[in-house]
Design a protein around this motif. Structure first.
Motif, mmCIF file in Angstrom:
data_model
loop_
_atom_site.group_PDB
_atom_site.id
_atom_site.type_symbol
_atom_site.label_atom_id
_atom_site.label_comp_id
_atom_site.label_asym_id
_atom_site.label_seq_id
_atom_site.Cartn_x
_atom_site.Cartn_y
_atom_site.Cartn_z
ATOM 1 N N LEU A 31 0.830 -1.208 0.000
ATOM 2 C CA LEU A 31 0.000 0.000 0.000
ATOM 3 C C LEU A 31 0.858 1.249 0.000
ATOM 4 C CD1 LEU A 31 -2.893 -0.906 2.428
ATOM 5 C CD2 LEU A 31 -3.110 -0.244 0.041
ATOM 6 N N TRP A 32 1.943 1.239 0.774
ATOM 7 C CA TRP A 32 2.844 2.387 0.812
ATOM 8 C C TRP A 32 3.502 2.591 -0.554
ATOM 9 C CZ3 TRP A 32 3.892 6.700 3.060
ATOM 10 C CH2 TRP A 32 5.116 7.305 2.875
ATOM 11 N N GLN A 33 3.932 1.510 -1.186
ATOM 12 C CA GLN A 33 4.597 1.625 -2.477
ATOM 13 C C GLN A 33 3.656 2.165 -3.556
ATOM 14 O OE1 GLN A 33 7.831 1.155 -3.371
ATOM 15 N NE2 GLN A 33 8.190 0.950 -1.187
ATOM 16 N N GLU A 34 2.421 1.757 -3.542
ATOM 17 C CA GLU A 34 1.485 2.165 -4.588
ATOM 18 C C GLU A 34 0.872 3.535 -4.341
ATOM 19 O OE1 GLU A 34 0.732 0.650 -7.466
ATOM 20 O OE2 GLU A 34 2.306 -0.795 -7.004
ATOM 21 N N HIS A 35 0.728 3.949 -3.093
ATOM 22 C CA HIS A 35 -0.010 5.178 -2.785
ATOM 23 C C HIS A 35 0.852 6.240 -2.114
ATOM 24 C CE1 HIS A 35 -3.741 3.302 -3.960
ATOM 25 N NE2 HIS A 35 -3.391 2.237 -3.256
ATOM 26 N N ARG A 36 2.164 6.089 -2.192
ATOM 27 C CA ARG A 36 3.073 7.029 -1.542
ATOM 28 C C ARG A 36 2.883 8.447 -2.077
ATOM 29 N NH1 ARG A 36 9.226 5.590 -1.861
ATOM 30 N NH2 ARG A 36 8.164 4.263 -3.327
ATOM 31 N N ALA A 37 2.764 8.620 -3.387
ATOM 32 C CA ALA A 37 2.627 9.959 -3.974
ATOM 33 C C ALA A 37 1.338 10.626 -3.512
ATOM 34 C CB ALA A 37 2.651 9.869 -5.489
ATOM 35 N N HIS A 38 0.266 9.862 -3.396
ATOM 36 C CA HIS A 38 -1.006 10.440 -2.937
ATOM 37 C C HIS A 38 -0.923 10.858 -1.471
ATOM 38 C CE1 HIS A 38 -2.686 9.000 -6.649
ATOM 39 N NE2 HIS A 38 -2.390 7.750 -6.339
ATOM 40 N N LEU A 39 -0.340 10.003 -0.647
ATOM 41 C CA LEU A 39 -0.264 10.302 0.787
ATOM 42 C C LEU A 39 0.653 11.488 1.068
ATOM 43 C CD1 LEU A 39 -0.085 6.682 2.182
ATOM 44 C CD2 LEU A 39 -2.021 8.240 2.291
ATOM 45 N N LEU A 40 1.811 11.512 0.429
ATOM 46 C CA LEU A 40 2.737 12.612 0.671
ATOM 47 C C LEU A 40 2.239 13.909 0.034
ATOM 48 C CD1 LEU A 40 6.183 10.840 0.291
ATOM 49 C CD2 LEU A 40 4.954 11.447 2.365
ATOM 50 N N LEU A 46 -3.144 18.101 5.280
ATOM 51 C CA LEU A 46 -3.438 17.491 6.579
ATOM 52 C C LEU A 46 -2.847 18.307 7.720
ATOM 53 C CD1 LEU A 46 -2.907 13.732 5.717
ATOM 54 C CD2 LEU A 46 -5.070 14.922 6.071
ATOM 55 N N ILE A 47 -1.673 18.872 7.505
ATOM 56 C CA ILE A 47 -1.073 19.715 8.540
ATOM 57 C C ILE A 47 -1.921 20.957 8.770
ATOM 58 C CG2 ILE A 47 0.934 21.163 9.064
ATOM 59 C CD1 ILE A 47 2.633 19.010 7.686
ATOM 60 N N ILE A 48 -2.411 21.549 7.687
ATOM 61 C CA ILE A 48 -3.274 22.739 7.821
ATOM 62 C C ILE A 48 -4.586 22.369 8.511
ATOM 63 C CG2 ILE A 48 -4.626 24.422 6.504
ATOM 64 C CD1 ILE A 48 -2.248 24.470 4.520
ATOM 65 N N LEU A 49 -5.121 21.198 8.204
ATOM 66 C CA LEU A 49 -6.361 20.770 8.850
ATOM 67 C C LEU A 49 -6.159 20.451 10.330
ATOM 68 C CD1 LEU A 49 -7.947 18.530 6.090
ATOM 69 C CD2 LEU A 49 -8.766 20.744 6.907
#
Length: 76
Positions: A31-40, A46-49
């Motif tokens: 999951l990290w390998q496939e969705h790393r770009a979306h999460l980062l 997320l920090i602003i929220l």
């Protein structure tokens, strides 16, 4: 027949947890390998929220101070 002998490959629920942890680690890795770009990419948003939540928890809601900084002047 000996009652204390373990028969079977997994020997009950004890053998289930290591297998479950291995599969969970593999799933998290892929999951990290496939969705790393979306999460980062969502990290700045997320920090602003988090700002309103930090405000509420750091001040214990609105009006949490009770009027002033009396606790700093007790020695005077």
């Amino acid at each position: 027949m000996n009652k204390n002998s373990n028969s079977g490959p997994a020997s009950g629920p004890r053998g289930f947890w290591p297998i479950l942890l291995i599969f969970a680690a593999m799933a998290l890795f892929f999951l990290w390998q496939e969705h790393r770009a979306h999460l980062l990419g969502a990290l700045p948003y997320l920090i602003i929220l988090l700002c309103p939540l930090m405000h509420l928890f750091m001040h214990r809601g609105h009006g949490g101070r009770g009027g002033g900084d009396d606790h700093h002047h007790k020695g005077d």
